[in-house]
Design a protein around this motif. Structure first.
Motif, short mmCIF file in Angstrom:
data_model
loop_
_atom_site.label_atom_id
_atom_site.label_comp_id
_atom_site.label_asym_id
_atom_site.label_seq_id
_atom_site.Cartn_x
_atom_site.Cartn_y
_atom_site.Cartn_z
N GLN A 94 70.91 8.97 87.39
CA GLN A 94 69.43 9.26 87.30
C GLN A 94 69.03 9.53 85.98
O GLN A 94 68.30 9.32 85.35
N ASP A 95 70.18 9.82 84.84
CA ASP A 95 69.71 9.46 84.27
C ASP A 95 69.54 8.66 82.81
O ASP A 95 68.14 8.46 82.03
N VAL A 96 70.54 7.63 82.99
CA VAL A 96 71.17 6.77 82.60
C VAL A 96 69.34 6.29 82.73
O VAL A 96 69.07 5.45 81.66
N SER B 269 72.15 4.89 71.74
CA SER B 269 72.50 5.79 70.82
C SER B 269 71.34 7.13 71.47
O SER B 269 72.46 8.35 71.42
N GLU B 270 70.22 6.75 71.86
CA GLU B 270 69.24 8.23 72.29
C GLU B 270 69.93 8.93 73.60
O GLU B 270 69.24 9.96 73.71
N ALA B 271 69.99 8.22 74.40
CA ALA B 271 70.71 7.92 75.61
C ALA B 271 71.52 9.27 75.21
O ALA B 271 72.33 10.09 76.70
N ILE B 272 72.40 8.37 74.78
CA ILE B 272 74.18 9.50 74.18
C ILE B 272 73.55 10.85 73.94
O ILE B 272 73.98 11.91 74.33
N GLN C 84 84.18 14.94 75.23
CA GLN C 84 84.71 13.63 74.68
C GLN C 84 84.56 12.59 76.05
O GLN C 84 84.66 11.78 75.59
N VAL C 85 84.22 12.86 76.90
CA VAL C 85 83.78 11.87 77.94
C VAL C 85 82.74 11.14 78.71
O VAL C 85 82.89 10.34 78.64
N HIS C 86 81.98 11.89 78.62
CA HIS C 86 80.45 12.09 79.03
C HIS C 86 79.68 10.46 78.22
O HIS C 86 79.44 9.59 78.58
N PRO C 87 79.97 10.74 76.59
CA PRO C 87 79.59 9.86 75.70
C PRO C 87 79.82 8.02 76.40
O PRO C 87 78.98 7.14 76.85
N GLY C 88 81.31 8.57 76.46
CA GLY C 88 81.29 6.71 77.46
C GLY C 88 81.10 6.82 78.56
O GLY C 88 80.73 5.29 78.37
N GLY D 41 71.97 12.88 76.50
CA GLY D 41 72.85 13.40 77.47
C GLY D 41 73.35 15.07 77.20
O GLY D 41 73.44 15.29 78.66
N LEU D 42 74.17 14.49 75.80
CA LEU D 42 74.51 15.78 75.64
C LEU D 42 74.16 17.04 75.14
O LEU D 42 74.35 18.28 75.93
N GLN D 43 72.34 16.58 75.23
CA GLN D 43 71.47 18.16 74.31
C GLN D 43 71.45 18.38 75.80
O GLN D 43 71.02 19.97 75.91
N ARG D 44 71.28 17.94 77.17
CA ARG D 44 70.91 18.47 78.29
C ARG D 44 72.01 19.08 79.34
O ARG D 44 72.15 19.82 80.40
#
Length: 315
Positions: A266-268, A279-282, A299-303, A285-288
Motif C-alpha cells: 500500500q505504501d509503496v 529515495s523519497e519512498a525509502i 536494516q531490512v525495510h529500506p531494501g 517509509g522509515l519516517q512512518r
C-alpha cells in the motif's frame, strides 16, 4: 501444483492447549554447545532457534531456525544453518538423539544462513531443493563465498554443493512412520522457496516464507509472496515454524507478516502514484516506522521498499 489436501488435523482447542504447554515449558533444550541448543517442539521434531541478528562471522551465521525430524527409519534435516561450525554441531545434536542415519537434507532456499552448512554432510546424504535452486546458486554462490569465507567450507565444490533432487511441484519423503511433504512455490520470498509439512505432527516448516519478530526480507516478488501466504493459509496446522523467530499457531506467526507486507504494498504503491522517487519512498517509509515492533527494521525495510518499488512501478 498446490495439492490442497489435509494430511493431519488436530481440533483447535487441542492445538491451543498444546501450543500453550509448549511455550510454558520453552526451552526444554538439549545442548551440544552453550549457545547452540535444540528443543523437541513436537514428538521427534527438534528445533534450533537462530539469533535475530545480521549474519556474520562473529555469530557463526547462526541466525536461522534449523531442525531435524526423526522417523522410525531415518532422519531429515531442514536448513542445516549458516556455517560449517553450525552444521557440525547439528550433527552432534542428531547423534545425541538417535543412531538412525540422516537420509535427507532439505534446503528451503538459496540464502546462505540456511544452506552454508550443507558441506558437512556426506555424499550418501541426499540434498533436496527447489527446481530453481541450481540457477540461483550459479548466480550468487561466488558472492556468498567471497562475503562469508569464514562460514563456508574451504572446498568450493563442497561449499556450493548442488542438490541431488529437485522439487518442481511437490515431493513426499518417507522417514518411516512419518512423511514429509515438500512444496515448491512460484516467486515469493525468493524464486526458489520450499515449505516442508511433517504429516505426523502436522508441523509446517515455512522457512522464510514466514518471519516472526524479525522484519520480513523481500528477495523475490511482493505480490507473489502475498499469493503464497494466501495458499498456505488454506491449510490447518498444529504448529508453524518460521525461518526466523519463534514458532506458534498460523495466526500468531503469519498475521503480523501479512499486515506488514500488505502495508508495504500500500505504501509503496502510494509513493509511486504520487510521483515520489525511490529515495523519497525509502525516507518516507522509515519516517512512518515510529513505534514499529519488528527487529532489524532499519536494516531490512529500506531494501524491501527498493525491491517493491522496482517491481510495482511497472504494474
Amino acid at each position: 501444483m498446490w495439492t490442497g489436501r489435509k494430511i493431519f488435523s488436530v481440533p483447535s482447542a487441542a492445538r491451543c492447549v498444546a501450543l500453550t504447554c509448549l511455550w510454558l515449558t520453552w526451552p526444554v533444550a538439549h545442548a551440544v554447545d552453550d549457545d547452540y541448543t535444540f528443543s523437541e517442539v513436537a514428538e521427534g521434531v527438534h528445533l534450533h532457534l537462530g539469533l535475530n541478528e545480521d549474519m556474520s562471522a562473529a555469530n557463526h551465521g547462526d541466525i536461522v531456525n534449523s531442525a531435524f525430524i526423526v522417523g522410525s527409519d531415518a532422519v531429515a534435516v531442514v536448513d542445516p544453518g549458516g556455517s560449517t561450525r553450525n552444521g557440525l554441531l547439528l550433527l552432534q545434536a542428531i547423534e545425541a538423539q538417535t543412531r538412525l542415519p540422516v537420509k535427507w537434507v532439505i534446503l528451503t532456499h538459496i540464502h546462505p544462513d540456511h544452506m552454508a552448512a550443507v558441506s558437512v554432510f556426506s555424499e550418501e546424504v541426499t540434498v533436496v531443493a527447489h527446481a530453481n535452486y541450481p540457477r540461483a546458486l550459479a548466480q550468487r554462490g561466488d558472492f556468498y563465498l567471497s562475503r562469508y569465507p569464514e562460514l563456508f567450507d574451504a572446498d568450493r565444490s563442497k561449499a556450493l554443493r548442488l542438490p541431488d533432487v529437485l522439487v518442481e511441484e511437490v515431493l513426499s519423503l518417507d522417514l518411516g512412520g512419518r512423511n514429509l511433504l515438500l512444496t515448491a512455490y512460484p516467486t515469493a520470498h525468493t524464486d526458489n522457496d520450499l515449505s516442508v509439512l511433517d504429516s505426523l505432527s502436522n508441523t509446517l516448516f515455512a522457512s522464510d516464507l514466514l518471519f516472526a519478530q524479525r522484519t520480513p526480507s523481500l528477495d523475490g516478488s511482493l505480490p507473489g509472496w502475498l499469493d503464497v501466504m494466501q495458499r498456505l493459509a488454506e491449510e490447518d496446522y498444529s504448529l508453524v515454524v518460521p525461518g526466523h523467530g519463534k514458532p506458534g499457531s498460523w495466526q500468531e506467526v503469519a498475521a503480523p507478516q501479512l499486515q506488514y507486507l500488505q502495508r508495504l504494498r500500500q505504501d509503496v504503491t502510494g509513493q509511486i502514484e504520487r510521483g515520489n522517487t525511490l529515495s523519497e519512498a525509502i525516507d518516507n517509509g522509515l519516517q512512518r516506522a515510529s513505534g514499529h515492533h519488528w527487529q532489524l527494521y532499519e536494516q531490512v525495510h529500506p531494501g524491501n521498499v527498493t525491491k517493491a518499488y522496482t517491481e510495482l512501478e511497472w504494474e
